[in-house]
Enzyme design. Structure first.
Site, PDB file in Angstrom:
ATOM      1  CE  LYS A 197      -4.186  -3.099   3.794  1.00  0.00           C
ATOM      2  NZ  LYS A 197      -5.306  -3.905   4.255  1.00  0.00           N
TER       3      LYS A 197
ATOM      4  CB  SER B 196      -0.883  -0.021   1.243  1.00  0.00           C
ATOM      5  OG  SER B 196      -1.287   1.292   1.569  1.00  0.00           O
TER       6      SER B 196
END
Ligand code: ARG
Length: 466
Positions: A292, A286
């Site tokens: 992430k 991300s």
């Protein structure tokens, strides 16, 4: 590709009866060469077969035929070397190649289009293209099946929960689950084989719509192009695209299956499940959340399903209500077909490359299989074997589950005395059937989840996918 070198009016092969030049916008609006150029290998193959058929019928001489064949080969090389200039003014792949042939060969080049129309030509090109791509996609399906079979044989005993309504239902094995995917792909493969038989029919000889006045040996042309047979009706042959719609339907079903696999991979990979971990090189991060690791590849496969399903509807709608025979509507068939082919191939490849590299978290799968009273049915089956009718057994087990929920324990941890209060037929041997291992082992019939059955399914699938 350069397409916009505007050429004067006289370049258009059909310009004879026209009094004014084509409107500049209309020229762009009607052109298809921007996308149909990729049919060039098939267009040239079809033209070569047509030239030989003309020679065989005595419409052109053998020497002229040789010139045409050599000229077409030269053009093929020009295109492959990137030296060919595609011109929008020449509309499509067919007229671009023919114009170049005439430019190179002069008078002889003008003879190729005898007894032929772009209507039977484009239908032939599309069929040749689809036939080749069906073969490639079938191979790609086999490749993905092989990867799944390898993974399934490593995990024929790996316990995982089976789900209904996305709730833990009964234990299965990871191998059994993967074999369900192999089965889906097997039907996809068979559907393509079925579709291929209806693709592999030759339209040439149908000309514009009514056939041709030259005595062309259609059997010979079909043989040259490897077509199984030739079309029975010229009106039908130049106009219907049902074979392409069928291909797109087969593609839509492949994508539907891949989207189901994608969805499961996304779920299994998510931190709540942790059944599998996707390899880093198939994930992205991300731009804002540093922690992430996103499952973009399966998400994109799931997302791309939308466009392929859309292409099927687009093609059905292009064909709907078209009167016989050819209408220009059909030029709209190409982009959906091409994109279906590309998307299906890419998505099959994405999974074939990714799946061998996934990490399987057996412990998380095993723990999840213990949840949700997944062996409740096994307890009922146990009671049936001890002489209780299934409906009564179902009732007894329902009460056992209620007790287990109250005591916050799995079924297999309820003491024997507690279970015996529900039914005196329950004995010490009950605990073996209450484990996920006991549960899958018991499902030992063809198609069932027992590891022995899964191994048999893998063996037989390996034989037919070879
Ligand atoms: N580009 C056309 C197509 O894709 C080729 C056939 C054109 N035929 C015609 N009569 N205008 O359908």
């Amino acid at each position: 590709m350069s397409t916009d070198k505007r050429k004067p009016h006289k370049h258009k092969p059909w310009a004879g009866r026209f009094l004014e030049q084509t409107d500049a916008f209309v020229e762009k609006f009607t052109a298809s060469v921007g996308f149909d150029w990729l049919l060039y290998p098939y267009d040239i193959e079809g033209s070569r077969a047509h030239a030989r058929t003309l020679a065989r019928a005595g419409v052109i001489t053998e020497a002229e035929c040789e010139q045409l064949l050599a000229g077409l080969n030269e053009i093929l090389r020009e295109i492959e070397r990137g030296e060919f200039t595609w011109e929008t003014a020449l509309e499509d792949v067919h007229m671009n190649i023919e114009a170049r042939l005439i430019e190179r060969l002069g008078e002889v080049g003008k003879k190729l289009h005898t007894g032929r129309s772009r209507n039977d030509q484009v239908a032939t090109d599309l069929r040749l293209y689809l036939r080749a791509e069906i073969d490639v996609i079938q191979q790609a399906i086999r490749g993905l099946q092989t990867v799944l079979l390898d993974l399934a044989s490593q995990h024929a005993d790996t316990i995982m929960p089976g789900f209904t309504h996305l709730q833990v239902a009964q234990p299965v094995t990871f191998g059994h689950h993967l074999m369900a995917w192999v089965e889906m792909l097997e039907r996809d493969h068979a559907r393509l084989a079925d579709c291929r038989a209806r693709v592999n029919i030759m339209p040439l000889g149908s000309a514009a719509l009514a056939g041709t006045s030259y005595r062309l040996d259609r059997r010979y042309t079909a043989e040259l192009l490897g077509f199984e047979r030739w079309s029975n009706n010229s009106l039908d042959a130049v106009s219907d695209r049902d074979f392409a719609i069928e291909f797109c339907a087969a593609g839509a079903l492949i994508m539907m299956h891949l989207s189901r696999m994608a969805e499961e991979l996304i779920l299994w990979n998510c931190p709540r499940f942790r059944f599998v971990e996707l390899p880093d090189r198939f994930c992205t991060g991300s731009s804002i959340m540093p922690q992430k690791k996103n499952p973009d590849v399966p998400e994109l496969v799931r997302g791309k399903t939308g466009r392929v399903h859309g292409h099927l509807v687009a093609l059905l709608t292009v064909m709907k209500a078209q009167p016989l025979a050819y209408n220009r509507d059909n030029q709209e068939d190409k982009e959906p077909i091409f994109d279906t082919v590309d998307t299906v191939k890419d998505c099959l490849r994405a999974f074939t490359d990714m799946l061998p590299a996934i990490r399987v978290n057996k412990a998380a799968m095993r723990a999840a299989a213990d949840e949700g009273y997944s062996t409740a049915t096994d307890l009922a089956d146990y009671l049936v074997r001890k002489g209780v009718a299934f409906r009564d057994a179902h009732e007894i087990v329902g009460r056992a589950v209620k007790l287990a929920i109250e005591q916050e324990k799995p079924l297999g941890e309820l003491p024997l005395e507690v279970l015996r209060k529900l039914s005196s037929r329950i004995e010490q041997d009950v605990f073996a059937v209450l484990t996920p291992e006991g549960s899958v082992d018991a499902r030992n019939l063809p198609g069932g989840a027992a590891p022995a059955q899964v191994r048999a399914q893998i063996d037989s699938a390996r034989r037919c996918t070879r």
